[in-house]
Design a protein around this motif. Sequence first.
Motif, PDB file in Angstrom:
ATOM      1  N   HIS A 128     -17.840  17.353 -20.071  1.00 25.79           N
ATOM      2  CA  HIS A 128     -16.769  16.364 -20.216  1.00 25.79           C
ATOM      3  C   HIS A 128     -16.926  15.320 -19.108  1.00 25.79           C
ATOM      4  N   PRO A 129     -16.682  14.023 -19.440  1.00 26.66           N
ATOM      5  CA  PRO A 129     -16.862  12.979 -18.413  1.00 26.66           C
ATOM      6  C   PRO A 129     -16.143  13.270 -17.091  1.00 26.66           C
ATOM      7  N   LYS A 130     -14.977  13.898 -17.163  1.00 28.74           N
ATOM      8  CA  LYS A 130     -14.232  14.227 -15.935  1.00 28.74           C
ATOM      9  C   LYS A 130     -15.008  15.217 -15.071  1.00 28.74           C
ATOM     10  N   LYS A 131     -15.576  16.208 -15.757  1.00 27.08           N
ATOM     11  CA  LYS A 131     -16.344  17.229 -15.032  1.00 27.08           C
ATOM     12  C   LYS A 131     -17.641  16.629 -14.494  1.00 27.08           C
ATOM     13  N   LEU A 132     -18.230  15.733 -15.285  1.00 25.40           N
ATOM     14  CA  LEU A 132     -19.466  15.070 -14.874  1.00 25.40           C
ATOM     15  C   LEU A 132     -19.219  14.250 -13.607  1.00 25.40           C
ATOM     16  N   ALA A 133     -18.078  13.550 -13.581  1.00 28.90           N
ATOM     17  CA  ALA A 133     -17.736  12.735 -12.409  1.00 28.90           C
ATOM     18  C   ALA A 133     -17.526  13.623 -11.189  1.00 28.90           C
ATOM     19  N   LYS A 134     -16.920  14.776 -11.408  1.00 26.17           N
ATOM     20  CA  LYS A 134     -16.628  15.697 -10.316  1.00 26.17           C
ATOM     21  C   LYS A 134     -17.916  16.307  -9.753  1.00 26.17           C
TER      22      LYS A 134
END
Length: 236
Positions: A128-134
């Motif tokens: 998920h983009p959020k997890k990728l950013a994290k």
Amino acid sequence: MRLENISNSLKDTINIFYPDLCAACDAILVRGETGICAACVLELPRTFDETNPTDSRTAKIFAGRIPVKYACALFAFQKQSKVQELLHRIKYESRREAGETCGALMAETFNVNSRFNEIDLVIPVPLHPKKLAKRGYNQAEVVARGVGEQLNKPVLPKALERVHYNDSQTTKGRMSRMESVEGLFRVRLADQLKNKHVLIVDDVITTGATIESCIQPLLAVPGITVSIAALAAAHQ
Ligand SMILES: [Zn+2]
């Protein structure tokens, strides 16, 4: 002295003070080794799935669940093992070069079996983009890059997207996990996948639920064939 030699001796000097360590066993890496040492390449437990990819132990995880042509894992996953350590470091400790090396190693084992020549595209299981950013990178994509380079096939990290953000599922049982991953992924580049044989790549397969939910929406693409590859799989 050639430029290449200068940079190699510079590397050697740097390595005396900051040696690169094997992501599986912490041995000091020597020239020619990237991310993982030669001893681990030889000694970590292999599945040999590639010798019988349609009926491998990894393929059996998906039997009766989802139509898959080939399914292969490079290593057999066990808890508290060097393989677990390796996967953990690839995923959480930025050991991308180890992920890429192992992806290439896996694809090298495919090359003994010319059936893998029919694969058209390599697609990593997306985060998920959020997890990728994290996290900064997707460990499955790192592995997929190594596979794609070795097989000389394009990697399409944006062919699928993860539409729901689900946090750690480690405490849930198998059934609830399977329910919670339904509708987790969406196909974005359906036109490019028509009539193609795609290889879905992940770092590790445990229950197979994530890859199963990844493949479900792909099956709506006309003429698609799906195969699976992972660095490691847990077999019963
Ligand atoms: Zn090692």
